[in-house]
Scaffold this motif. Structure first.
Motif, PDB file in Angstrom:
ATOM      1  N   GLY A  57     -36.119 -63.079  19.198  1.00  0.00           N
ATOM      2  CA  GLY A  57     -35.389 -63.781  18.156  1.00  0.00           C
ATOM      3  C   GLY A  57     -33.943 -63.962  18.574  1.00  0.00           C
ATOM      4  N   PRO A  58     -33.220 -64.849  17.907  1.00  0.00           N
ATOM      5  CA  PRO A  58     -31.857 -65.172  18.374  1.00  0.00           C
ATOM      6  C   PRO A  58     -30.940 -63.962  18.450  1.00  0.00           C
ATOM      7  CG  PRO A  58     -32.470 -66.498  16.459  1.00  0.00           C
ATOM      8  CD  PRO A  58     -33.630 -65.622  16.747  1.00  0.00           C
ATOM      9  N   LEU A  86     -30.493 -73.005  19.225  1.00  0.00           N
ATOM     10  CA  LEU A  86     -29.044 -72.907  19.366  1.00  0.00           C
ATOM     11  C   LEU A  86     -28.593 -71.462  19.219  1.00  0.00           C
ATOM     12  CD1 LEU A  86     -28.004 -75.948  17.179  1.00  0.00           C
ATOM     13  CD2 LEU A  86     -28.294 -75.848  19.638  1.00  0.00           C
ATOM     14  N   GLY A  87     -27.341 -71.212  19.579  1.00  0.00           N
ATOM     15  CA  GLY A  87     -26.795 -69.864  19.451  1.00  0.00           C
ATOM     16  C   GLY A  87     -26.621 -69.484  18.000  1.00  0.00           C
ATOM     17  N   VAL A  88     -26.389 -68.208  17.793  1.00  0.00           N
ATOM     18  CA  VAL A  88     -26.334 -67.690  16.425  1.00  0.00           C
ATOM     19  C   VAL A  88     -25.226 -68.327  15.610  1.00  0.00           C
ATOM     20  CG1 VAL A  88     -25.878 -65.654  15.080  1.00  0.00           C
ATOM     21  CG2 VAL A  88     -27.440 -65.528  16.985  1.00  0.00           C
ATOM     22  N   PHE A  89     -24.047 -68.474  16.214  1.00  0.00           N
ATOM     23  CA  PHE A  89     -22.956 -69.045  15.421  1.00  0.00           C
ATOM     24  C   PHE A  89     -23.189 -70.519  15.127  1.00  0.00           C
ATOM     25  CE2 PHE A  89     -20.412 -65.676  14.357  1.00  0.00           C
ATOM     26  CZ  PHE A  89     -20.276 -64.799  15.411  1.00  0.00           C
ATOM     27  N   ALA A  90     -23.865 -71.188  16.071  1.00  0.00           N
ATOM     28  CA  ALA A  90     -24.200 -72.584  15.806  1.00  0.00           C
ATOM     29  C   ALA A  90     -25.164 -72.672  14.635  1.00  0.00           C
ATOM     30  CB  ALA A  90     -24.806 -73.216  17.050  1.00  0.00           C
ATOM     31  N   ILE A  91     -26.122 -71.751  14.574  1.00  0.00           N
ATOM     32  CA  ILE A  91     -27.071 -71.748  13.460  1.00  0.00           C
ATOM     33  C   ILE A  91     -26.340 -71.550  12.142  1.00  0.00           C
ATOM     34  CG2 ILE A  91     -29.009 -70.505  12.423  1.00  0.00           C
ATOM     35  CD1 ILE A  91     -29.972 -69.830  15.214  1.00  0.00           C
ATOM     36  N   GLN A  92     -25.403 -70.608  12.140  1.00  0.00           N
ATOM     37  CA  GLN A  92     -24.663 -70.347  10.901  1.00  0.00           C
ATOM     38  C   GLN A  92     -23.808 -71.539  10.515  1.00  0.00           C
ATOM     39  OE1 GLN A  92     -22.536 -66.682  11.495  1.00  0.00           O
ATOM     40  NE2 GLN A  92     -24.119 -65.547  10.427  1.00  0.00           N
ATOM     41  N   ALA A  93     -23.174 -72.151  11.526  1.00  0.00           N
ATOM     42  CA  ALA A  93     -22.325 -73.296  11.230  1.00  0.00           C
ATOM     43  C   ALA A  93     -23.157 -74.440  10.658  1.00  0.00           C
ATOM     44  CB  ALA A  93     -21.600 -73.751  12.501  1.00  0.00           C
ATOM     45  N   LEU A  94     -24.318 -74.672  11.257  1.00  0.00           N
ATOM     46  CA  LEU A  94     -25.198 -75.725  10.750  1.00  0.00           C
ATOM     47  C   LEU A  94     -25.625 -75.438   9.320  1.00  0.00           C
ATOM     48  CD1 LEU A  94     -27.695 -76.805  13.547  1.00  0.00           C
ATOM     49  CD2 LEU A  94     -26.100 -78.226  12.288  1.00  0.00           C
ATOM     50  N   GLY A 123     -29.976 -77.135   1.424  1.00  0.00           N
ATOM     51  CA  GLY A 123     -29.278 -77.772   2.537  1.00  0.00           C
ATOM     52  C   GLY A 123     -28.957 -76.777   3.629  1.00  0.00           C
ATOM     53  N   ALA A 124     -28.509 -75.587   3.227  1.00  0.00           N
ATOM     54  CA  ALA A 124     -28.189 -74.568   4.215  1.00  0.00           C
ATOM     55  C   ALA A 124     -29.453 -74.139   4.950  1.00  0.00           C
ATOM     56  CB  ALA A 124     -27.537 -73.363   3.532  1.00  0.00           C
ATOM     57  N   ALA A 125     -30.546 -74.011   4.217  1.00  0.00           N
ATOM     58  CA  ALA A 125     -31.804 -73.609   4.856  1.00  0.00           C
ATOM     59  C   ALA A 125     -32.215 -74.629   5.904  1.00  0.00           C
ATOM     60  CB  ALA A 125     -32.903 -73.465   3.810  1.00  0.00           C
ATOM     61  N   LEU A 126     -32.080 -75.908   5.561  1.00  0.00           N
ATOM     62  CA  LEU A 126     -32.470 -76.937   6.529  1.00  0.00           C
ATOM     63  C   LEU A 126     -31.590 -76.862   7.763  1.00  0.00           C
ATOM     64  CD1 LEU A 126     -34.300 -79.275   7.195  1.00  0.00           C
ATOM     65  CD2 LEU A 126     -32.691 -80.821   6.095  1.00  0.00           C
ATOM     66  N   GLY A 127     -30.289 -76.691   7.559  1.00  0.00           N
ATOM     67  CA  GLY A 127     -29.385 -76.566   8.699  1.00  0.00           C
ATOM     68  C   GLY A 127     -29.792 -75.409   9.591  1.00  0.00           C
ATOM     69  N   ALA A 128     -30.099 -74.278   8.973  1.00  0.00           N
ATOM     70  CA  ALA A 128     -30.429 -73.093   9.760  1.00  0.00           C
ATOM     71  C   ALA A 128     -31.730 -73.269  10.537  1.00  0.00           C
ATOM     72  CB  ALA A 128     -30.533 -71.880   8.856  1.00  0.00           C
ATOM     73  N   VAL A 129     -32.783 -73.775   9.879  1.00  0.00           N
ATOM     74  CA  VAL A 129     -34.046 -73.884  10.621  1.00  0.00           C
ATOM     75  C   VAL A 129     -33.934 -74.935  11.719  1.00  0.00           C
ATOM     76  CG1 VAL A 129     -35.473 -73.023   8.733  1.00  0.00           C
ATOM     77  CG2 VAL A 129     -35.161 -75.468   8.992  1.00  0.00           C
TER      78      VAL A 129
END
Lengths: 341, 254, 329
Positions: free
Chosen positions: A196-197, C108-116, C95-101
């Motif tokens: 996982g990430p 992508l990296g973890v911070f990119a996932i959070q930013a999305l 919206g946040a859920a869609l960005g994250a998945v």
């Protein structure tokens, strides 16, 4: 009289499948008796483990892969690796194959390699009834690779080649296990497998994800509970303080080196963080198939460096040539072994 | 000060409700708006309040156009007492009245002690100071109307505009509210209210404005304009009059 | 209110004391004292590490996320004049859920996932507001709610689609765990991206809390009382969305906090938003702190927060509906 899907499909199946003159009665690994044609030309692999297995033994019989491969995966696959169509998966998590498309492909046999339990057995029976195509379920357990190949050889009438593969697998596992068995309990490391990430997904005791790790006698830190996959917290891993960390996630491996949160873990301090190669298929976890065989050498070296001084490169070259039907160059092997390729 | 509408065409985006309307209300006066349902009373009310923009014509407050004022400036000059107040949350009576002080603070201010003093003062004026801590939802209909009146007065406005103030009240409370309306005029406020009952207009208003199908059909002092003939024309129905010995008239639906 | 704050601080300290990694009270005390005085702590660096890099950030995040969700729920309940509203009503969580998945899908990296995820939440609400605003209607609130429901459903379908396409061995479990809500991977670096938007939004809502009383009235009344309802509505929605998106981006989807905590707070301090908003923030922080402490200590395996809050929230909510409540009419 109602036309339901089942009867329609069965009729279509009868119409599309040309009659075979001779059929053999065999039993698959779940004990189901199935009748397969004498001549097998096309086999549908129901999931990634089956596809890989079939590709190694008889690439010409494989109709298609469950998912098409990336270019970097294609580099390591021989003929039939990347020029076959994508056909979806029929089993396990998420069924994406349309049964009617399946019929159109006219397979002689459906092959599924995975866990043998009631769910999959009933799935196999149901699909077989609906389509009229024999559905063979084989066991993916790592310690049963020999019988796995031999069974497949029986079905595809390639017993000689299958026997070759089986003996290779058995001798490899026997050699490695032999050496491992001599290692005393105290010298067997405590291992954390992270995926996982953020590397916080792990396999609990007995899960298929850590099968090879546990096969090699290492102590899975998460084995205090048995089960499948689970998420844990950083604090929990710190409390476990593993000697070795195995992962297939490049970002997690990088984070382990730089993130101060992980700095106090024994594995990080002793530099025993190992990033598994993953092309064309992962060497440790997914998919859980024969791809893990070469991974066994790699794992053994990571866990017991003194007992396993072998150079991985010729082993890799031999395995890839034999199993994936393509000899990788030295440069490719080096890049592959870093785990980042 | 005078609140006036000049040649107003009023309505909503998809339909016009009234045309060519001229209205004027001075402080110290009480004006009653009468007419059948759908005739435009509420629309006119909201236009004069500044809640609805006129489609043509303009509303003036003193010599300024109402549209040129911000909501805050407007709220310090005109107060609105709605017919119903849907209470989603059970605010206390004091909290409701304090909301009337909104226009006197800025966006972020908490109610000041001055605000609380005004609130107590208006509650006492209407005799409901004892209900201060009670949730708004747990007092009677008549008391609720008084609370809304108190809230309006807490705005310290020049004008108070009420929409059907007696419609949902029991008989006893109707008189009470009408008396308060007169008292408002006496204390110098200009009052405008809509009503269905010409008798209420007689009792509480100085002048009446008759509105039918969006057109003004009459305007003047209540004594002059509220006659049997006018009312019959206004409502399109027969009207009975009852006179008493002192010359006061009451109207009954025919 | 001061009592509530004191209780929360005590709760934070208590939460710091428990965890899977064994730390005694004395060790904790030394670690904290060390940090405060600037001297080297008298404890091994591992323990110092756990306190300041692992447990400390996690405990702080739990309180922040709980406060954020509760305060957003309260603000929306006032704005939409409905005590049954949750922070997700305008689609921020979806919206946040869609960005994250999507982030997980593209590896992508973890911070990119959070930013999305953060952006996804903001964009979803912006879209709802833009579409709702384009529809001219008498009741702008109702239009917003309906648009939010529709967009939320659309985004949910998007999430389902991405999960369908995801690799079942690697990506799908990661998505599932994320969607169930967890603070398992919080580190010190996560505090700023969470804390700053939450602080901003919370300050804004605290500043506007007396006006929220008036905003809970029908639009015409609020205007007549002197409020510029249009711009104020935007400001309140923006503040609540900011805190919600930051929370969901950090901790995944955690339901019930924004719905249940405002109610509890209302029974304790009454419906006046002047007192309700601060009470709700404190209560929400404490609530999620408790839940997260359970999630990370009960067993070696993490229990997703969303599951625990639902287990606690649902029966409570049923009880709430069944009992005669005098805090809403």
């Amino acid at each position: 009289m109602l036309f339901d899907r089942r009867t329609l499909l069965r009729g279509a199946a009868a119409a599309t499948l040309s009659p075979r003159l001779a059929r053999a009665a065999v039993t698959d690994a779940s004990g189901r008796a199935i009748s397969i044609p004498e001549e097998i030309k096309h086999v549908f692999a129901a999931g990634p483990p089956a596809a890989i297995l079939l590709y190694t033994l008889a690439p010409d019989l494989l109709i298609g892969w469950t998912r098409s491969h990336d270019p970097e995966e294609c580099e390591f696959l021989g003929p039939g690796g990347c020029d076959k169509p994508e056909v979806g998966r029929l089993t396990g998590r998420g069924n994406t194959t349309n049964l009617e498309v399946l019929l159109k492909l006219k397979p002689d046999l459906i092959l599924d390699v995975g866990t043998i339990n009631d769910t999959y057995v009933s799935l196999a029976t149901r699909v077989q009834e609906q389509t009229g195509i024999p559905y063979a379920l084989l066991d993916s357990r790592f310690d049963a690779i020999g019988p796995l190949y031999r069974k497949l050889g029986e079905f595809t009438h390639r017993q000689a080649q299958a026997d070759d593969f089986a003996r290779y697998a058995e001798s490899t596992t026997a050699t490695i296990k032999g050496r491992v068995d001599k290692i005393p309990e105290q010298s067997r490391p405590r291992v954390y497998y992270g995926r996982g990430p953020r590397g916080l997904e792990t396999g609990l005791g007995g899960s298929i994800n850590v099968e090879t790790i546990e096969f090699l006698g290492a102590h899975n830190v998460a084995a205090e509970r048995r089960g499948g996959m689970a998420t844990v917290s950083v604090e929990q891993v710190l409390a476990w303080n593993p000697d070795v960390i195995i992962t297939i996630e490049p970002m997690f491996a990088a984070a382990l080196k730089t993130d101060p949160v992980w700095a106090s873990v024994k594995a990080v301090q002793n530099g025993r963080v190992h990033l598994s190669p993953r092309l064309p298929f992962g060497w440790v976890d997914f998919p859980p198939s024969v791809n893990r065989l070469i991974g066994l050498w790699w794992l053994a070296k990571a866990l017991y460096p003194e007992q396993f001084p072998e150079d991985l490169r010729p082993l890799t070259r031999e395995f890839y040539t034999r199993f994936y039907h393509k000899t990788p160059t030295d440069a490719q092997i080096d890049s592959l072994l870093t785990g980042r390729a | 000060m005078i609140l006036s509408g000049h040649n107003l065409t009023i309505g909503y985006r998809d339909r016009v409700v009234g045309r060519g309307l001229d209205v004027a209300l001075a402080t110290g006066d009480v004006l009653a708006l009468l007419g059948p349902n759908g005739g435009g009373k509420t629309t006119l009310l909201k236009t004069l309040l500044g809640l609805l923009a006129p489609q043509s014509g303009e509303v003036r407050l003193g010599d300024r156009r109402l549209a040129s004022l911000t909501s805050r400036q407007r709220a310090r000059l005109i107060a609105y007492v709605p017919q119903f107040h849907v209470a989603t949350f059970a605010f206390t009576v004091e909290a409701v009245v304090l909301m009337g002080r909104t226009a006197h603070g800025n966006l972020f201010s908490r109610p000041s002690s001055a605000d609380r003093a005004v609130a107590v003062c208006v509650l006492e004026r209407f005799g409901i100071a004892h209900l201060r801590e009670r949730p708004y939802t747990m007092i009677s209909g008549g008391e609720r109307q008084l609370v809304l009146l108190a809230r309006a007065l807490a705005q310290e406005p020049q004008f108070v505009v009420l929409d059907e103030p007696t419609a949902s009240l029991d008989f006893g409370n109707q008189g009470k509210v009408l008396r308060e309306i007169r008292a408002l005029a006496l204390s110098g406020h200009g009052v405008l209210f809509t009503t269905h009952d010409p008798n209420h207009a007689m009792r509480a208003a100085d002048r009446a404005y008759l509105l039918r199908d969006g057109i003004r059909v009459g305007e003047g002092a209540t004594g002059m304009i509220l006659t049997k003939a006018q009312l019959e024309r206004l409502y399109g129905t027969s009207v009975e009059t009852v006179n008493d010995s002192t010359g006061r008239t009451a109207f009954l639906p025919g | 209110m001061a009592v509530a704050a004191a209780v929360l601080v005590a709760g934070l300290l208590l939460a710091l004391m428990v965890g899977r990694y064994p730390i005694s009270f004395a060790e904790l005390f030394s670690a904290i004292a060390g940090k405060l005085t600037g001297h080297a702590p008298a404890v091994p660096s591992t323990i110092d590490n756990v306190v300041w890099q692992v447990r400390g950030p996690r405990v702080a995040s739990a309180a922040l996320v709980g406060a954020a969700l509760a305060i957003a729920g309260t603000a929306f309940q006032g704005l939409f004049r409905n005590p049954l509203v949750s922070p997700d009503i305008l689609g921020a969580s979806s919206g946040a859920a869609l960005g994250a998945v999507l982030g997980i899908y593209f590896s992508l990296g973890v911070f990119a996932i959070q930013a999305l995820a953060f952006l996804g939440g903001l964009l979803a609400v912006a879209a709802v507001y833009a579409i709702g605003g384009a529809v001219r209607a008498r009741d702008p609130i109702l239009v917003l709610v309906l648009t939010g429901v529709v967009i939320g459903a659309l985004l949910g379908a998007g999430v389902g689609m991405v999960k369908y396409l995801a690799d079942p061995y690697g990506q799908l479990p990661a998505m599932t765990f994320w969607l169930l809500g967890s603070l398992a991977s919080i580190g010190a670096a996560d505090i700023a991206p969470l804390g700053i938007p939450v602080a901003l939004g919370t300050l804004m809502l605290l500043a506007l809390r007396w006006r929220l009383n008036v905003m809970s009235l029908p639009d015409e009344e609020a205007k007549a009382l002197g409020l510029p309802t249009g711009p104020l509505r935007v400001a309140i929605i923006a503040a609540a969305t900011l805190v919600t998106s930051a929370s969901v981006a950090t901790a995944g989807v955690i339901g019930w906090v924004g719905l249940v905590v405002p109610h509890i707070a209302r029974t304790l301090v009454g419906p006046d938003f002047g007192r309700l908003i601060p009470a709700t923030a404190l209560l929400g922080g404490g609530f999620l702190l408790l839940i997260d402490t359970l999630a990370r200590t009960v067993s070696a395996v993490e229990i997703p927060l969303g599951i625990l809050t639902a287990l606690v929230g649902t029966p409570f909510f049923i009880w709430l509906l069944a009992s005669v409540s005098k805090t809403w009419s």
